[in-house]
Design a protein around this motif. Structure first.
Motif, short mmCIF file in Angstrom:
data_model
loop_
_atom_site.label_atom_id
_atom_site.label_comp_id
_atom_site.label_asym_id
_atom_site.label_seq_id
_atom_site.Cartn_x
_atom_site.Cartn_y
_atom_site.Cartn_z
N LEU A 291 0.82 -1.21 0.00
CA LEU A 291 0.00 0.00 0.00
C LEU A 291 0.86 1.26 0.00
N GLU A 292 1.98 1.23 0.70
CA GLU A 292 2.85 2.40 0.74
C GLU A 292 3.41 2.71 -0.65
N ALA A 293 3.59 1.67 -1.47
CA ALA A 293 4.11 1.88 -2.82
C ALA A 293 3.02 2.22 -3.83
N ALA A 294 1.75 1.96 -3.46
CA ALA A 294 0.65 2.13 -4.41
C ALA A 294 0.32 3.60 -4.64
N THR A 295 -0.03 3.91 -5.87
CA THR A 295 -0.55 5.24 -6.18
C THR A 295 -2.07 5.26 -6.14
N HIS A 296 -2.72 4.09 -6.31
CA HIS A 296 -4.17 3.96 -6.30
C HIS A 296 -4.53 2.63 -5.64
N VAL A 297 -5.69 2.57 -5.00
CA VAL A 297 -6.12 1.35 -4.33
C VAL A 297 -7.57 1.06 -4.71
N LEU A 298 -7.83 -0.20 -5.08
CA LEU A 298 -9.17 -0.66 -5.43
C LEU A 298 -9.55 -1.82 -4.53
N SER A 299 -10.75 -1.79 -3.97
CA SER A 299 -11.26 -2.94 -3.22
C SER A 299 -12.51 -3.48 -3.89
N SER A 300 -12.50 -4.79 -4.14
CA SER A 300 -13.70 -5.47 -4.61
C SER A 300 -14.20 -6.47 -3.58
N VAL A 301 -13.72 -6.33 -2.35
CA VAL A 301 -14.06 -7.27 -1.28
C VAL A 301 -15.41 -6.88 -0.66
N PRO A 302 -16.38 -7.77 -0.66
CA PRO A 302 -17.68 -7.46 -0.05
C PRO A 302 -17.61 -7.52 1.47
N PRO A 303 -18.63 -7.04 2.14
CA PRO A 303 -18.66 -7.15 3.60
C PRO A 303 -18.65 -8.60 4.04
N ASP A 304 -18.10 -8.85 5.20
CA ASP A 304 -18.08 -10.19 5.78
C ASP A 304 -19.50 -10.58 6.20
N ARG A 305 -19.96 -11.74 5.77
CA ARG A 305 -21.34 -12.15 6.06
C ARG A 305 -21.57 -12.41 7.54
N LYS A 306 -20.54 -12.84 8.23
CA LYS A 306 -20.69 -13.17 9.65
C LYS A 306 -20.66 -11.92 10.53
N THR A 307 -19.72 -11.03 10.24
CA THR A 307 -19.57 -9.86 11.10
C THR A 307 -20.29 -8.63 10.56
N ALA A 308 -20.72 -8.69 9.29
CA ALA A 308 -21.40 -7.57 8.62
C ALA A 308 -20.53 -6.31 8.58
N SER A 309 -19.22 -6.51 8.60
CA SER A 309 -18.30 -5.37 8.52
C SER A 309 -17.40 -5.54 7.31
N ASP A 310 -16.72 -4.46 6.93
CA ASP A 310 -15.84 -4.50 5.77
C ASP A 310 -14.45 -4.95 6.22
N PRO A 311 -13.99 -6.12 5.75
CA PRO A 311 -12.70 -6.64 6.24
C PRO A 311 -11.50 -5.79 5.84
N VAL A 312 -11.58 -5.11 4.71
CA VAL A 312 -10.46 -4.26 4.28
C VAL A 312 -10.34 -3.06 5.20
N LEU A 313 -11.45 -2.39 5.46
CA LEU A 313 -11.40 -1.23 6.35
C LEU A 313 -11.10 -1.64 7.79
N ASP A 314 -11.58 -2.80 8.20
CA ASP A 314 -11.31 -3.27 9.55
C ASP A 314 -9.80 -3.42 9.80
N ARG A 315 -9.09 -3.93 8.80
CA ARG A 315 -7.67 -4.24 8.99
C ARG A 315 -6.74 -3.14 8.51
N TYR A 316 -7.15 -2.39 7.47
CA TYR A 316 -6.17 -1.52 6.81
C TYR A 316 -6.64 -0.08 6.63
N ARG A 317 -7.62 0.33 7.40
CA ARG A 317 -8.16 1.69 7.25
C ARG A 317 -7.06 2.75 7.35
N GLU A 318 -6.22 2.65 8.35
CA GLU A 318 -5.18 3.66 8.54
C GLU A 318 -4.19 3.67 7.39
#
Length: 262
Positions: A48-75
């Motif tokens: 991510l530090e090397a990336a100029t752009h970031v795309l997520s196609s990951v849907p929310p987690d069905r069990k937790t109803a939260s976004d796994p990408v934002l949960d782990r890598y928001r900062e």
């Protein structure tokens, strides 16, 4: 060099990656076909530090109803252009009326998706709201050939849809133009009933369409029943105005005809 990091190298994101590579972008990605392990926090953060752009196609987690990408890598996502593949399901049932990006969200059956959509919007991301996706290996043609096509007796029921290649062209347009963040609907120009799509696919294949059935007779899955519980038309004018995007397959007839000939 432009570098795109993709969370979730699935059906649509693989095609986005292929077109980006053809434009000399460097691609890093998570997923079974990617080169970075989603669970390896250090490796993801480094990419991510090397990336100029970031795309997520990951849907929310069905069990937790939260976004796994934002949960782990928001900062770690802060400070670069963000792109997210969402769903027009966030608009809920509109009884066949048109919706655009200014329409209320969060009233439908897909609350987790609506929450994730809102979270990415709050991150100042480019959020692509997608209707039913079809393309090579994933269309009414395959459903008819596999005996899985249905015609449901629901007068007035319509859906929007989009060819996967038109999603790709819309996302690439936003990537290369430094487009303003916000929501963008990417759908074709002709919302239509599922029955019309099935019937056209049958004509292309030279077979009789399946009989009309009630929802009860069709014995659909819970997910499919939920799909039929919502009725709306999705407007794509903003993407046309802001991105200069036009769907190559403006109707399902053009899209299915091209798939049959490919």
């Amino acid at each position: 060099m432009a570098r795109l990091f993709i969370f979730g190298l699935g059906y649509t994101a693989k095609r986005i990656a292929a077109v980006a590579r053809s434009r000399a972008w460097h691609i890093d990605a998570t997923g079974s076909a990617g080169n970075v392990d989603f669970a390896d926090h250090a490796a993801v953060v480094q990419a991510l530090e090397a990336a100029t752009h970031v795309l997520s196609s990951v849907p929310p987690d069905r069990k937790t109803a939260s976004d796994p990408v934002l949960d782990r890598y928001r900062e770690a996502l802060q400070g670069r252009p963000l792109f997210y593949l969402s769903s027009t399901g966030v608009y809920g049932d509109q009884q066949g009326a048109w919706v655009d990006e200014s329409s209320p969200t969060g009233t439908g059956r897909r609350n987790a998706r609506s929450d994730a959509d809102a979270a990415w919007m709050a991150m100042n991301a480019h959020v692509f709201r997608l209707p039913g996706i079809y393309g090579p290996g994933r269309s009414a043609l395959e459903r008819v050939c596999d005996g899985k096509a249905r015609r449901i007796d629901m007068p007035g029921q319509v859906f929007s849809r989009v060819h996967v290649d038109d999603i790709v062209s819309g996302v690439i347009a936003a990537l290369i133009q430094d487009a303003p963040p916000g929501a963008y609907n990417l759908g074709d120009d002709f919302p239509a009933s599922g029955n019309a799509v099935t019937e056209f696919a049958c004509r292309l294949l030279g077979v009789e369409p399946p009989p009309l059935q009630t929802l009860e007779e069709a014995n659909l899955s819970e997910m499919a029943l939920g799909f039929y519980s919502e009725n709306r038309r999705v407007a794509n004018g903003k993407a046309k105005r802001v991105l200069g995007w036009r769907p190559e397959y403006s109707t399902f007839a053009e899209g299915l005809s091209a798939l049959l000939g490919s």
